[in-house]
Enzyme design. Structure first.
Site, mmCIF file in Angstrom:
data_model
loop_
_atom_site.group_PDB
_atom_site.id
_atom_site.type_symbol
_atom_site.label_atom_id
_atom_site.label_comp_id
_atom_site.label_asym_id
_atom_site.label_seq_id
_atom_site.Cartn_x
_atom_site.Cartn_y
_atom_site.Cartn_z
ATOM 1 N N ASP A 292 0.863 -1.169 0.000
ATOM 2 C CA ASP A 292 0.000 0.000 0.000
ATOM 3 C C ASP A 292 0.907 1.228 0.000
ATOM 4 O O ASP A 292 1.895 1.268 0.726
ATOM 5 C CB ASP A 292 -0.886 -0.012 1.243
ATOM 6 C CG ASP A 292 -1.757 1.223 1.332
ATOM 7 O OD1 ASP A 292 -2.377 1.576 0.317
ATOM 8 O OD2 ASP A 292 -1.798 1.839 2.407
ATOM 9 N N THR A 294 0.372 4.694 0.720
ATOM 10 C CA THR A 294 0.310 5.612 1.847
ATOM 11 C C THR A 294 0.576 4.869 3.152
ATOM 12 O O THR A 294 -0.087 3.887 3.476
ATOM 13 C CB THR A 294 -1.068 6.291 1.915
ATOM 14 O OG1 THR A 294 -1.347 6.899 0.659
ATOM 15 C CG2 THR A 294 -1.090 7.334 3.015
ATOM 16 N N ASP A 553 -1.922 -0.191 6.319
ATOM 17 C CA ASP A 553 -2.154 0.435 7.617
ATOM 18 C C ASP A 553 -3.572 0.941 7.781
ATOM 19 O O ASP A 553 -3.961 1.345 8.878
ATOM 20 C CB ASP A 553 -1.186 1.596 7.840
ATOM 21 C CG ASP A 553 -1.410 2.749 6.863
ATOM 22 O OD1 ASP A 553 -2.092 2.519 5.838
ATOM 23 O OD2 ASP A 553 -0.905 3.854 7.121
#
Length: 802
Positions: A292, A294, A553
């Site tokens: 991912d 970000t 996250d």
């Protein structure tokens, strides 16, 4: 609830006393290491030997005790590390007590507690919703239902689900083992541990070893009791036990557990929480890692670089400040806006909706100080106020395809910037939430673009080096992000990421699994990927035989993390993300992943090395027993001899080899490779030893101690040669290890006390040198056999890899 009410429920046992998953209790660790099948077998043989003596032949009991203590100590060390890290990494729900919200651990929740909820929060216990503001809960991990469920006051929520949007609070109705997720875990219908090829392979090996030991052991018992005479029954029993003890690979399971435990401690020092032990091995086997953007490749913190007005005289900066105050759980983008634009005075929030990863926007209905006449029927308006609904989110989610503003958005995205669009409408927020206005709708209700908020993302310093490491190790990396595809591609180009020139917008991806798998194989960068699409991409890669790791996250990563072979969460991520991941990087340090891979490779490679040694011992022990039975001769060894040979050629070296650095690539086929070495090595050791024994019987004619000494010399030399092969490639300490083991055996042969203790004495010259010559011949044959088998296996692995 009041403190007195909480105390009453604690006294009544109405607490959320679900045990922490991170490790076994100390009692379970001791029982697990002491009461094993192998210890039971060895313990019974130890009792038999102690009954007939002498104590020298019971040395193997001390080895088993030492192994058990080492296993307990190492696992307790790992437990302490895991428990300490689990406390740091655990989610802490906000619970209202005595009118104040306080952060508590999940274990401190009691029945009837009022627990607050926000985006990303994991629901720790079952309950009934008491407050809800656009509260959406994802229950897919429990029910399989893909769509988030809108919760209203009075609705039930289940433990194990998580909040994807909105806010609220619920009252706990079932806690501890009565909660839904706890019951599922006990029934093992959902939350299962990841598979371990290493442990599975060792269990397979032990199963076949058991099949071989039983008939060989029975035949050996009968044989030794038959060839022995009534006057020397104790000697026959000792030699019978000597034949049975080395058949059991007693240290293999121990060293596997120790290697995993040491890995946990080493990674714990790097602030990596291993929530499932086989995850150390699993990441080493991964051949595709999905990242991912970000929070993984870029830092969580962001900066607003520009607000580009699209409508003159619009109070864009003021509205952005007010929207920040309306969001109780701001994400990274909103936090950057809050830092840049403080909320002005005089504005009123009439209604609000937090960010939803499904809608990809947040919004609020605001009362703005101004000169316009108030709108009839709108609450909370003072004189001279006017109202409007303001939305902030992904431009392509708020505007129709082909809109002129999207061209400018793409230009910013191509430069690696994140862009949010601020729009205004006269429609109420509730009506907008039911469905964005059609572009052809009444101008009064249409969305008016007001400003572009350009946000700069900070690339993690360690990201380029970590990506290079994966590339060098043959691990494919895929960037799967919810951001604009052009922006993701630009960040990827800045990292020198292969395939960054051709990012794919996930909204164009096909739904057909086969077509999706084809695209997933050949594409490296994906943008505008929704939560369900992340999961679909992981499943598509798995369908093509890949072992997939997923890092993330945010709430939108949870489903993909759960379905991946190895889920890696950032410590600063949402509680839901951390709860489903096997690894949690507590310091959000992406550069720890190579260390995890290295630990996995160390465990896999080193356990394979020592498994070769232990299985070689089992093979030659079984074959020697068979030869002794066929030849109807006394077993050539006493237990003390094989304890000595096993300790110097296997036990002590294996301990060092199991914990040494090892960067070999992880490969499938553990059992096949171990048997490929152990079978020929064990066969050659058995044949050479038995040949030396028969020759010594011819030379010494009944001097059993001299015959045993010659056979022991041959067996040790062949076993030491096997160790020298397994220890490659050589380093100074590995060469020193092999030489030290050889020197230790030589000391036993020349020191009078050691000779007497181990009942070893080389008599004359003829038989000892013949034993050395036989061992050398067997060693050379083993070298040739190993070279041929390794060449064939290399070609086979290359074909499989191709």
């Amino acid at each position: 609830m009041t403190a007195a009410q909480v105390a009453e429920r604690v006294a009544a046992g109405q607490v959320n006393d679900v045990p922490v998953r991170s490790s076994r209790s100390i009692g379970e660790i001791i029982r697990g290491n002491l009461f094993t099948r192998i210890n039971a077998i060895m313990g019974a043989l130890f009792v038999i030997i102690m009954a007939v003596g002498p104590v020298q032949d019971a040395l193997f009991g001390g080895v088993i005790l030492a192994n058990t203590l080492i296993g307990v100590i190492q696992e307790v060390r790992a437990k302490r590390t895991l428990d300490q890290l689990a406390i740091v990494g655990e989610s802490r729900p906000m619970v209202r007590r005595d009118g104040v919200a306080a952060s508590l651990t999940a274990e401190q929740i009691v029945l009837d507690d009022l627990i607050e909820l926000g985006p990303g929060d994991k629901i720790a216990v079952d309950g009934v919703v008491a407050e809800a503001a656009d509260l959406e809960v994802d229950e897919s991990l429990l029910t399989g239902e893909a769509d988030p469920v809108l919760k209203r006051p009075g609705d039930t929520v289940m433990s194990g689900s998580f909040v994807v949007a909105g806010a609220g609070a619920f009252s706990a109705t079932r806690v501890g083992r009565d909660a839904y997720a706890a019951r599922l875990a006990e029934e093992a219908s959902k939350f299962t541990l990841i598979s371990s090829e290493l442990r599975g392979g060792i269990n397979t090996i032990l199963k076949f070893v058991t099949y071989a030991i039983i008939p060989a052991g029975i035949a050996l018992i009968i044989s030794q009791l038959t060839v022995g005479n009534d006057d020397d029954m104790a000697e026959a029993i000792r030699r019978m036990v000597a034949g049975l003890v080395p058949m059991v690979p007693e240290g293999l399971v121990l060293l596997t557990s120790v290697a995993f435990a040491v890995g946990v401690v080493r990674l714990g020092k790097k602030r990596c929480l291993v929530q499932e032990l086989p995850a150390i091995e699993g990441l080493a086997r991964v051949d595709v890692v999905c990242l991912d953007k970000t929070g993984t490749l870029t830092e969580t913190a962001m900066d607003v670089s520009e607000v580009r007005l699209l409508a003159q005289d619009a109070p864009a900066e003021a509205v952005l400040g007010v929207l920040g105050t309306a969001d109780d759980r701001p994400n990274a983008s909103m936090q950057a806006i809050i830092d840049a634009y403080p909320a002005p005075e005089g504005w009123e929030v009439l209604d609000s909706s937090p960010f939803s990863s499904a809608r990809r926007w947040s919004g609020a209905m605001l009362a703005e100080p101004g000169s316009a006449e108030p709108v009839p029927g709108q609450p909370g308006q003072g004189a001279g106020a006017r109202t409007a609904t303001w939305l902030l989110g992904a431009p392509d989610a708020l505007l129709p395809p082909g809109h002129p503003v999207l061209t400018e958005v793409d230009e910013h995205g191509a430069a690696g910037l994140r862009v949010l669009l601020l729009v205004r409408t006269a429609a109420t927020l509730r009506s907008v939430m039911e469905g964005l206005p059609d572009p052809a709708a009444d101008a009064a209700d249409a969305l008016e673009p007001i400003a572009l908020v350009v946000i700069e993302q900070r690339i993690r310093k360690e990201a380029p080096a970590t990506l290079r490491y994966f590339a060098e190790q043959g691990v494919q990396a895929k960037i799967i992000s919810g951001d604009n595809a052009l922006s993701v591609g630009a960040v990827a180009r800045g990292l020198g990421f292969p395939g960054a020139e051709h990012p794919v917008d996930a909204r164009t991806l096909p739904e057909d699994p086969e077509e999706l798998a084809d695209i997933a194989e050949r594409t490296s960068v994906f943008g505008r990927v929704g939560p369900q699409q992340k999961r679909a991409l992981v499943q598509a890669l798995q369908s093509r035989g890949h072992t997939v790791a997923m890092t993330g996250d945010g709430v939108n990563d949870v489903l993909a993390l759960k379905d991946s072979d190895i889920g890696v969460a950032m410590g600063a991520g949402s509680p839901a993300t951390r709860s489903v991941a096997q690894l949690v990087l507590l310091d959000n340090n992406f550069s720890v992943l190579p260390s995890v891979v290295a630990e996995g490779r160390r465990v896999i490679g080193n356990i394979e090395r020592v498994a070769n040694l232990f299985l070689t011992k089992t093979v030659y022990s079984v074959l020697l027993a068979i030869m002794v039975v066929i030849a109807q001769v006394p077993y050539p060894f006493l237990p003390r001899h094989l304890t000595l040979v096993g300790s110097l050629s296997i036990g002590i070296p294996a301990f060092f080899l199991a914990l040494a650095p090892n960067a070999e690539r992880a490969r499938t086929g553990f059992v096949r490779r171990v048997l490929r070495f152990a079978l020929p090595a064990g066969l050659l050791a058995a044949v050479a030893t038995f040949a030396a024994y028969l020759y010594a019987r011819h030379v010494y004619d009944g001097n059993l101690e001299a015959e045993t000494s010659a056979a022991t010399l041959t067996l040790f030399l062949v076993a030491l040669w096997a160790l020298a092969i397994i220890a490659r490639p050589y380093t100074w300490w590995r060469i020193a290890l092999v030489l030290t083991m050889g020197a230790a055996f030589a000391v036993v042969l020349v020191v009078p006390f050691a000779q007497e203790f181990f009942q070893l004495e080389l008599v004359g010259v003829r038989a000892p040198w013949t034993s050395v010559a036989i061992a050398a011949g067997a060693g050379l044959l083993l070298e040739v056999t190993w070279a041929v088998l390794r060449r064939r296996t290399t070609k086979t692995d290359a074909l499989i890899g191709a």
